[in-house]
Design an enzyme around this catalytic site. Structure first.
Site, PDB file in Angstrom:
ATOM      1  N   ARG A  73      28.292  14.222 -47.408  1.00  0.00           N
ATOM      2  CA  ARG A  73      28.365  14.412 -48.864  1.00  0.00           C
ATOM      3  C   ARG A  73      27.098  14.019 -49.605  1.00  0.00           C
ATOM      4  O   ARG A  73      26.987  14.268 -50.807  1.00  0.00           O
ATOM      5  CB  ARG A  73      29.524  13.599 -49.409  1.00  0.00           C
ATOM      6  CG  ARG A  73      29.367  12.089 -49.202  1.00  0.00           C
ATOM      7  CD  ARG A  73      30.672  11.375 -49.502  1.00  0.00           C
ATOM      8  NE  ARG A  73      30.598   9.944 -49.176  1.00  0.00           N
ATOM      9  CZ  ARG A  73      31.662   9.142 -49.164  1.00  0.00           C
ATOM     10  NH1 ARG A  73      32.846   9.626 -49.432  1.00  0.00           N
ATOM     11  NH2 ARG A  73      31.527   7.866 -48.865  1.00  0.00           N
ATOM     12  N   HIS A 192      19.829   8.207 -47.676  1.00  0.00           N
ATOM     13  CA  HIS A 192      21.251   8.281 -48.030  1.00  0.00           C
ATOM     14  C   HIS A 192      21.350   8.398 -49.548  1.00  0.00           C
ATOM     15  O   HIS A 192      20.358   8.384 -50.255  1.00  0.00           O
ATOM     16  CB  HIS A 192      21.967   6.996 -47.590  1.00  0.00           C
ATOM     17  CG  HIS A 192      22.185   6.866 -46.122  1.00  0.00           C
ATOM     18  ND1 HIS A 192      23.411   6.992 -45.536  1.00  0.00           N
ATOM     19  CD2 HIS A 192      21.319   6.605 -45.101  1.00  0.00           C
ATOM     20  CE1 HIS A 192      23.314   6.819 -44.232  1.00  0.00           C
ATOM     21  NE2 HIS A 192      22.041   6.579 -43.926  1.00  0.00           N
ATOM     22  N   SER A 193      22.566   8.496 -50.033  1.00  0.00           N
ATOM     23  CA  SER A 193      22.818   8.325 -51.454  1.00  0.00           C
ATOM     24  C   SER A 193      24.223   7.748 -51.568  1.00  0.00           C
ATOM     25  O   SER A 193      25.031   7.905 -50.650  1.00  0.00           O
ATOM     26  CB  SER A 193      22.722   9.644 -52.212  1.00  0.00           C
ATOM     27  OG  SER A 193      23.835  10.480 -51.942  1.00  0.00           O
ATOM     28  N   GLU A 268      18.721   4.447 -50.357  1.00  0.00           N
ATOM     29  CA  GLU A 268      19.829   5.052 -51.090  1.00  0.00           C
ATOM     30  C   GLU A 268      19.218   5.721 -52.315  1.00  0.00           C
ATOM     31  O   GLU A 268      18.783   5.053 -53.252  1.00  0.00           O
ATOM     32  CB  GLU A 268      20.836   3.985 -51.537  1.00  0.00           C
ATOM     33  CG  GLU A 268      21.544   3.262 -50.397  1.00  0.00           C
ATOM     34  CD  GLU A 268      22.553   4.120 -49.654  1.00  0.00           C
ATOM     35  OE1 GLU A 268      23.041   5.105 -50.233  1.00  0.00           O
ATOM     36  OE2 GLU A 268      22.846   3.803 -48.495  1.00  0.00           O
TER      37      GLU A 268
HETATM   38  O1  PAY Z   1      22.218   0.668 -43.154  1.00  0.00           O
HETATM   39  O2  PAY Z   1      23.520  -0.829 -43.888  1.00  0.00           O
HETATM   40  C1  PAY Z   1      23.253   0.350 -43.679  1.00  0.00           C
HETATM   41  C2  PAY Z   1      24.215   1.432 -44.060  1.00  0.00           C
HETATM   42  C3  PAY Z   1      24.532   1.559 -45.500  1.00  0.00           C
HETATM   43  C4  PAY Z   1      25.215   2.867 -45.903  1.00  0.00           C
HETATM   44  C5  PAY Z   1      26.426   3.143 -45.021  1.00  0.00           C
HETATM   45  O3  PAY Z   1      26.238   3.753 -43.972  1.00  0.00           O
HETATM   46  O4  PAY Z   1      27.552   2.753 -45.352  1.00  0.00           O
HETATM   47  C6  PAY Z   1      25.551   2.781 -47.356  1.00  0.00           C
HETATM   48  C7  PAY Z   1      26.400   3.905 -47.946  1.00  0.00           C
HETATM   49  C8  PAY Z   1      25.865   5.256 -47.523  1.00  0.00           C
HETATM   50  O5  PAY Z   1      24.877   5.754 -48.086  1.00  0.00           O
HETATM   51  O6  PAY Z   1      26.459   5.827 -46.619  1.00  0.00           O
HETATM   52  C9  PAY Z   1      26.490   3.810 -49.467  1.00  0.00           C
HETATM   53  C10 PAY Z   1      27.345   4.863 -50.106  1.00  0.00           C
HETATM   54  C11 PAY Z   1      27.363   4.714 -51.610  1.00  0.00           C
HETATM   55  C12 PAY Z   1      28.785   4.796 -49.594  1.00  0.00           C
HETATM   56  O7  PAY Z   1      29.290   5.790 -49.086  1.00  0.00           O
HETATM   57  O8  PAY Z   1      29.399   3.724 -49.695  1.00  0.00           O
HETATM   58 ZN    ZN Z   2      25.182   7.463 -46.378  1.00  0.00          ZN
END
Ligand code: PAY
Ligand code: ZN
Length: 307
Positions: A73, A192-193, A268
């Site tokens: 997404r 990412h976002s 992000e």
């Molecule tokens: O490297 O610590 C990390 C991973 C952080 C991301 C994740 O994989 O959960 C953070 C999230 C993402 O971009 O997937 C943040 C977004 C807003 C979410 O889906 O929570």
């Molecule tokens: Zn992500």
């Protein structure tokens, strides 16, 4: 109009359009752009690796590795990776002594599914032991502290870690592409976002600091400052586990552990939550600019180090 065309940033490209563009670039600019397929997904999509470098200069260059689209997404992420490729083919100074390895859409099955069926889909499209729930969170499937804090063993959860570490074709493809250039990687960035964060390891714990945390923070702050100056947006910098939340089995921690590369970031991208994942098309151009500005800061750092 360039012979190899360009990506579009007034709307989100389809996976097919991105593939066509990668194809055109590698065909028209064989001394600059090479294209390899590092794996095939369950649905038969290719997992692409694009390398950009001045291949007329024959030397063992430092590698900057960039990965996008691991989460379905987060559409601004593949857009930022494609935009980076488009800039690099026009940036001789950044490709003389650096070989860029870019995987713009790690999770094509998820991207296509998010575009056609479920806008907020995050995972890939693997079946699981529980028939009713589909998809593994590829950013919990890497082999470092796999299934630890911030990852789930429940296949119905958004952060499902999978059956075993590297159980998925997509995470395997990233792993293999990284290991091929393991000793040359100086920087690794994954887009990412959303949230506007520049994060560095560790993500799996807040109990220990990464041994390079000082330089990781310094360069992270430099990226944030450059983005603020150029694009007027504030990005918060810090260790992933602290800035956002603890997450185990993510690509950044695994790369940090296996390569020891000095610069490793999860960025992000936009926005700050007003639109969240559903960043409007009118904001793509500015959003991918943030990423380009940040990558130029890293590239300069890598070039200074190797001088
Ligand atoms: O490297 O610590 C990390 C991973 C952080 C991301 C994740 O994989 O959960 C953070 C999230 C993402 O971009 O997937 C943040 C977004 C807003 C979410 O889906 O929570
Ligand atoms: Zn992500």
């Amino acid at each position: 109009e360039l012979a190899h065309g360009s990506s579009t940033y007034d709307r989100y490209m389809t996976f097919k359009e991105m593939e066509n563009h990668i194809d055109a670039l590698s065909t028209h600019l064989p001394n600059k752009v090479k294209h390899k397929v590092k794996g095939k997904t369950l649905e038969g999509h290719d997992i692409h690796l694009v390398t950009v470098s001045d291949y007329t200069i024959d030397e063992d260059k430092s590698v900057i590795f960039v990965e996008g689209g691991i989460h379905a997404r987060e559409w601004i992420s593949p857009a930022a990776a494609m935009n980076l490729i488009d800039h690099l083919v026009e940036s001789p100074a950044l490709t003389k002594h650096i070989e860029w390895h870019i995987m713009p859409v790690v999770n094509p099955d998820g991207y296509v599914y998010s575009k056609s069926w479920d806008r907020l889909w995050r995972k890939n499209r693997s079946g699981t032991w529980f028939f009713f729930c589909t998809g593994v969170d590829l950013n919990r499937n890497f082999g470092f502290h796999w299934a630890g804090d911030g990852a789930s063993t429940n296949p119905c959860k958004q952060n499902y870690a999978g059956e075993s570490q590297f159980s998925e074709k997509e995470s395997k493809a990233v792993r293999d592409a990284v290991l091929e250039v393991k000793d040359r990687i100086e920087a690794y960035v994954t887009f990412h976002s959303y949230g506007q964060y520049i994060m560095y390891p560790w993500g799996h714990t807040v109990k220990t600091q990464h041994e390079n945390h000082e330089s990781l923070d310094k360069v992270g702050q430099a990226m944030a400052k450059a983005i603020l100056t150029a694009e007027g947006k504030r990005y918060k910098v810090g260790p992933a586990g602290k800035v956002l939340y603890v997450a185990s089995g993510a690509s950044d921690d695994w790369v940090a552990n296996v390569t020891g590369a000095p610069y490793i970031y999860t960025i992000e991208l936009r926005d700050d939550g007003s639109y969240g994942f559903i960043l409007p098309e009118t904001k793509i151009q500015a959003g991918v600019n943030d990423a380009w500005v940040a990558m130029q800061v890293i590239a300069k750092e890598v070039m200074d180090q190797s001088n």
